[in-house]
Scaffold this active site. Structure first.
Site, mmCIF file in Angstrom:
data_model
loop_
_atom_site.group_PDB
_atom_site.id
_atom_site.type_symbol
_atom_site.label_atom_id
_atom_site.label_comp_id
_atom_site.label_asym_id
_atom_site.label_seq_id
_atom_site.Cartn_x
_atom_site.Cartn_y
_atom_site.Cartn_z
ATOM 1 N N ASP A 121 -29.005 -7.330 31.314
ATOM 2 C CA ASP A 121 -28.102 -6.865 30.262
ATOM 3 C C ASP A 121 -26.784 -7.648 30.285
ATOM 4 O O ASP A 121 -26.619 -8.595 31.070
ATOM 5 C CB ASP A 121 -27.872 -5.356 30.455
ATOM 6 N N GLU A 125 -28.726 -10.081 25.769
ATOM 7 C CA GLU A 125 -27.309 -10.246 25.400
ATOM 8 C C GLU A 125 -27.080 -9.783 23.963
ATOM 9 O O GLU A 125 -26.077 -10.103 23.362
ATOM 10 C CB GLU A 125 -26.767 -11.640 25.720
ATOM 11 N N TRP A 126 -28.027 -9.013 23.427
ATOM 12 C CA TRP A 126 -27.912 -8.309 22.140
ATOM 13 C C TRP A 126 -27.808 -9.265 20.939
ATOM 14 O O TRP A 126 -27.317 -8.881 19.874
ATOM 15 C CB TRP A 126 -26.707 -7.345 22.131
ATOM 16 N N GLY A 127 -28.218 -10.521 21.135
ATOM 17 C CA GLY A 127 -28.180 -11.444 20.004
ATOM 18 C C GLY A 127 -26.798 -11.931 19.641
ATOM 19 O O GLY A 127 -26.630 -12.562 18.593
ATOM 20 N N ASP A 150 -28.614 -2.772 19.742
ATOM 21 C CA ASP A 150 -29.618 -1.753 20.067
ATOM 22 C C ASP A 150 -30.238 -1.103 18.826
ATOM 23 O O ASP A 150 -29.572 -0.872 17.828
ATOM 24 C CB ASP A 150 -28.994 -0.631 20.906
#
Ligand SMILES: *[C@@H]1O[C@H](CO)[C@@H](O)[C@H](O)[C@H]1NC(C)=O
Ligand SMILES: *[C@@H]1O[C@H](CO)[C@@H](O)[C@H](O)[C@H]1NC(C)=O
Ligand SMILES: *[C@@H]1O[C@H](CO)[C@@H](O)[C@H](O)[C@H]1NC(C)=O
Length: 564
Positions: A155, A221-223, A244
């Site tokens: 994460d 890394e959530w894009g 998310d």
């Protein structure tokens, strides 16, 4: 396999993106279970064991759901006296190695969770202060491997500053305290981090490779820095490409993620996958039809399929969605190509399609309407005049479809069709009109990218008008094709998340809304061929096509094509 892993890593580094890390651990997208969407960070050893047992007892492990993965909350809050990673002994009383052995004894694989930051993500607004791995990559990867980890979700919380390298046997609790003073509040979750997330991920990739244990590396890394384009395929086996999906789940989250996927579908390949986030099947927030659309789309986009619901007593509906072997087969298809965006009928339906290993095509048609209705799928939108079709949700054969196929579809439901023996529709040719030669008004203006003129600031009063557009000998309805740039990506939900509206009008007639997905996360990369059918053309080179947006900005435009 281990040797191959190192060779592919080396090649990946040299070629920077030509090779994915196809070391055999994730040749097809990983499938498994993770607690986060159902339980957030509140998980215990008993819960993980229960999930593992349920995967087996419900028959899900036999269908491919093999990974039982930890998420936030399992970790300790301080390292041990030799700097090693620790777990929360209250939540994991028998320890992680014993949990890993238990999961392995069921024939399943075990995943750990950590973070490329000084602490990990948590569900307490950043106050959980669970251990992260930044600055400890080598020793943590070695620990994870020694515990028997087969998968690491990595994460991106508290990653905003670099951890100093710890001298041996330093007073770490003090250093962490000092460091936390340096970490600003926004660093818990920073969507615009002042460093390259790739560096953090690469450090962990190398640390994992050094353990010589095959471990699926799941980048999260959530894009935020467009990982598909680093490219993340040379760093990990999957990369989260969006913020998310939840919790809570919502249809708006799916729309946001689907738009964000549009420009990066080509990056999915054997060994490296766009990760659309864990499944919400079985959770509150989505209707049954929405869950079915979600599952089929994720499968066909080759996202990892990580169940994230309580498996203690799932509904038969949840199980039937998750257990559909035809849909799972799309995900695990050996060709490893994602569906890609073909056409959007704004506020009506989307058409996506992609190739499968046996030469057939999968088409997914999503009903954007909020009510059940008859939906008509035009086969030319996926390049066919006719094809044999099987409905992959039900398994029933639809025989040969010619031209169009109409079926009743639930609100936000979808058609998921396998098309074989397709007869190609005639290739389309377009007359091209450069945006740089169009007339501009209001704030619209030009810039040059790769020696091509691009028109920006269309909307909010700015307009772009193509003049002398050829309506052919008959005029009437014409298919238009737009090449545009839109890097307006977002982590949150708006009326048009990861898209921009353009309003297109022919000869001053009624404007038609086109909801155009992002083309990349930078303002140079073009999306080619957004199709829009428009009526109102007159015969001859006498037409105008105007683009505007009364209440926002449209994308930047490169050119328009008019089908001849
Ligand atoms: C510290 O943690 C590491 C990783 O779990 C472990 O290998 C090591 O034995 C631990 N050391 C002590 C002194 O507990
Ligand atoms: C670490 O250092 C701080 C400040 O120097 C001190 O207050 C604390 O007791 C030390 N902790 C340990 C575990 O030695
Ligand atoms: C500029 O070149 C890059 C790399 O080929 C390409 O991705 C992008 O779409 C091009 N942009 C324009 C406006 O031509």
């Amino acid at each position: 396999m281990l040797k191959l892993q190192s060779i592919y890593l080396a090649l990946g580094l040299l070629a920077h993106g030509v090779f994915a890390i196809d070391d055999g651990t994730a040749s097809t997208p990983p499938m498994g279970w993770n607690p986060y969407n159902a339980f957030s960070c509140s998980t215990t050893e008993a819960m993980y064991k229960n999930a593992a047992q349920r995967l087996v007892n419900l028959g899900l492990s036999n269908l491919g759901y093999r990974y039982v993965n930890l998420d936030c909350g399992w970790q300790g809050k301080a390292r041990n006296s030799s700097g090693g990673f620790t777990w929360d002994t209250g939540k994991i009383p028998n320890g992680i190695p014993a949990l890993a052995s238990y999961i392995h004894s069921l024939g399943l694989k075990f995943g750990v969770y950590s973070d490329g930051g000084v602490y990990s993500c948590d569900d307490q607004g950043g106050n959980g202060h669970y251990l992260g791995s930044l600055g400890h990559e080598a020793s943590d990867a070695a620990s994870f491997a020694s515990w028997g980890a087969d998968y690491l979700k990595y994460d991106n919380c508290f990653a905003g500053a670099h951890m100093p390298i710890f001298p041996a046997r330093t007073n770490e609790s003090r250093l962490i305290e000092l460091f936390s003073l340096l970490v600003s509040g926004t660093d818990f979750v920073d969507y615009n981090p002042p460093f390259n997330t790739e560096d953090h991920m690469t450090a962990m990739r190398d640390a994992l490779a050094a353990t010589k244990r095959p471990i699926v590396f799941s980048i999260c890394e959530w894009g935020v820095q467009d990982p598909a384009r680093w490219p993340a395929s040379s760093v990990g086996h999957s990369w989260r490409m969006s913020n998310d999906i939840g919790p809570p789940a919502s249809w708006d989250n799916l729309f946001r993620i689907i738009n964000q996927l549009v420009p990066i579908t080509q990056f999915a390949q054997r060994g490296g996958w766009n990760d659309l986030d864990m499944l919400e099947v079985g959770n509150n927030g989505l209707t049954a039809a929405e869950q079915q659309t979600h599952f089929a789309f994720w499968a066909a986009a080759k996202s990892p399929l990580i169940i994230s619901t309580d498996l203690t007593n799932p509904s038969s509906q949840t199980l039937s969605i998750l257990s559909n072997t035809r849909i799972i087969g799309l995900n695990q298809d050996s060709l490893g190509r994602s569906i890609s965006f073909k056409r959007r009928y704004t506020n009506d339906h989307d058409v996506w399609a992609g190739p499968l290993a046996d030469g057939s095509t999968v088409a997914i048609v999503i009903n954007w309407q909020n009510s059940a209705r008859t939906l008509t799928f035009d086969l030319t939108d996926v390049g066919f005049k006719s094809a044999n079709a099987v409905d992959l949700i039900t398994g029933s054969s639809l025989g040969t479809l010619s031209g169009t196929y109409s079926a009743s579809v639930a609100a936000h439901g979808s058609l998921v069709l396998k098309l074989t023996n397709g007869v190609a529709s005639p290739a389309r040719t377009f007359t091209s009109y450069a945006a740089g030669s169009a007339s501009l008004s209001g704030g619209a203006n030009t810039r040059v990218v790769n020696s091509t003129t691009v028109v920006g600031f269309v909307g909010n009063g700015g307009t772009l008008t193509f003049n002398n557009v050829d309506g052919g000998s008959a005029g009437g309805t014409k298919l238009l094709s737009f090449d545009y740039i839109n890097a307006d990506f977002t982590m949150g939900n708006t009326a048009c998340s990861n898209c921009r509206n353009a309003y297109v009008s022919v000869n001053g007639g009624t404007a038609v809304q086109a909801q155009m997905p992002i083309s990349a996360q930078n303002w140079n990369v073009v999306f080619s061929g957004y199709l829009l059918s428009m009526s109102g053309f007159k015969p001859g080179k006498v037409n105008t096509v105007t683009i505007s947006n009364p209440s926002g900005y449209a994308p930047d435009f490169v050119k328009m094509g008019v089908a001849v």
